[in-house]
Design an enzyme around this catalytic site. Sequence first.
Site: not given
Ligand code: CA
Length: 676
Positions: A129, A131, A136, A145, A205, A207, A238, A242, A245, A249, A258, A262, A358, A372
């Site tokens: 997968d 990114y 996104h 951040r 997600e 995708e 996907d 959260r 994650q 992560y 994840k 799927t 995503t 989001e």
């Molecule tokens: Ca994904």
Amino acid sequence: MAYSWLKVPNDSDFTIVNVPFGVFSVPGKSPRAATILGDTVLDLSLLEEAGLFDDIMPIANVFCRPDLNTFIEQPKAVWSNVRQRVIRLLVEPCEDPRLKENSALKRASFHHIAEVKMHLPIHVGDYTDFYSSREHATNVGTMFRGKDDALQPNWLHLPVGYHGRASTVYVSPHNVRRPYGQLQKDANDPSQGSEYGPCQLMDFELEMAAVVGGAANTRPMTIEQAKSRIFGFLLMNDWSARDIQKWEYVPLGPFTSKNFATTVSPWIVTADALEAFAAPTSAGLQDNPTPLPYLQDPEYGSYDVVMTVAIQSARQSQPNVVCTSNFKNLYWNSAQQLAHHTVTGCSMKAGDLLGSGTISGSTETSFGSMLELSWKGSREVKVGEEKRKFLHDGDVVVLKGHCVSDVQGHLGFGECRGTLLAAETAPLSPTKQGVVAEAPTTDRYQNFKLYGYWRSSSTWRVRVALAVKHIEYETIPIDLAGDQQKSEGYLEVNPFGQVPLLECSDVLTGGTIRLGQSIAIIDFLEEAFPLRKSLLPKNLVERAIARQMAEIINSGTQPLQNIFSLRDFEMRSSGAINAAEEAKKANELGLGVLEKLVLQRRGDLSGEAGPYCAGGFCPTIADVCMVAQIYNASRFRVELSETCPALVEIDKLCNDLPCFKASHPDNQVGVPERAN
Ligand code: CA
């Protein structure tokens, strides 16, 4: 715009400009390849069988397989030729009338979509997968951040990705259970550690997944090579936990958040079909910075596919669109992802899946995840009259995608649908730990019923085979002595009016299978349960010898001593033929020949032979037929100890084995008292 002689609405996802590939089944028939036009699913295995692809397909029996891997392993020219051939068969005016004018082929190969079950179209060997949507990545980076540090320094230089889990890629529609996992105890203080519990922040997600085709590479791929190896695309959800994650992560990326599910759509829309909808990406150009040469795509772009996500709660009657994005919203396209995937020499195989990441656009209604849309849970998202920040139990999530142009018309992906089920109650609670989980029944063929007669030797053969394979079954006695095999009820089950007949259900397709003739039944059981103990030797020549011996009994002996037929002959010959005498002679002849073959085989193996008929160390189909025949022979007072000492010895050996003992005629339902 092109049209088909099969009438298809102009706004169907599956117009003649599409011709996607999928795998379907109808009750009682194994999964095989198909394409779809409007609501009509076309069985490609029958078109292949009828020879319509003979001149363009380098290998045979490609479409009768349960996945498309063998087909998409062929070079791109083969995929393109097959799709073009299907178009020529279906277009109006028709360019190749071999299907249109063959009404039997049309009847057999056309199915309404509502009558078929769709399967995962490929065996996914590996799944990665990415990114790759800048919008996104910027959204997520800003949330976690801050705006100034949204994209990590590497992001504009390479397609970031992680290796996903192929074993839990499912075809739409699919039910996904809310997972349990490890969650950070204090949202603001990771030093407090974690606790085990159900995910509270379930997300989708939006995708697009690229399906890799062609022969496995051994070296890095150029962009051009990568393009020729993308077979087509699927919608992909996907599913993401959260909160799990967030805790797990760091520093290697998503893992258990994840890997539980799927979901992909069932029809692979080919790269060929999408070519007409090629479009610049939302980035326009890649010049700040310019990627390294191996990632530079002279035709840099993506496809103009409108993609939507809709949610339908358990209380709602229809899905409500919560996001409208576009496949154009990618910074790194699929060819760049594939080229980068191989840059260090990674081998990519047909059926590998590349998730785009995503796909979010720049507006608030084009964000491809609840993370989001709700901006990290800080605002409510409208779902019809309802509101939520993340997914609720019972929510059905439906992904769709379509392209449209004045010249080409309409083309779509169908849908990728998944329902979120409530979490199990504490799947690993202390009370449940240590309890051995119940093994799920995963056998495709179940609910066996054997119609048979206690004394019938061919029924006994099947009983032994079922016992060898450890298959439980229900016995349905058919009383041959009382002519029950000729009853109307039984003739409906088996029009030949013979025993045995084996019935079972195919849980994969929902069909019922009925098989007569003991050898055909044993072959079926062998292929249906290949991992269980077998009555067929592993070695090819030994297997042929065992089958030869079985046939000496099955077709060369047993039918010639059938007492029902012989009594008929006896009557019609006014007594010139003696039924019992004829039966005895047939047994002596057949078993005598088998004895010779067994001894010959032992001689060929010069001292290394095992004790059974075909020379091995466990009974085979030859022994099964032989032992059941010796039982028949005993009814006609055939004396074997002098003429067939080897067979008598094997017979004794077999009758001591549990699979022969329990299945012995004398131990069956329906045996009259003091029968012998
Ligand atoms: Ca994904």
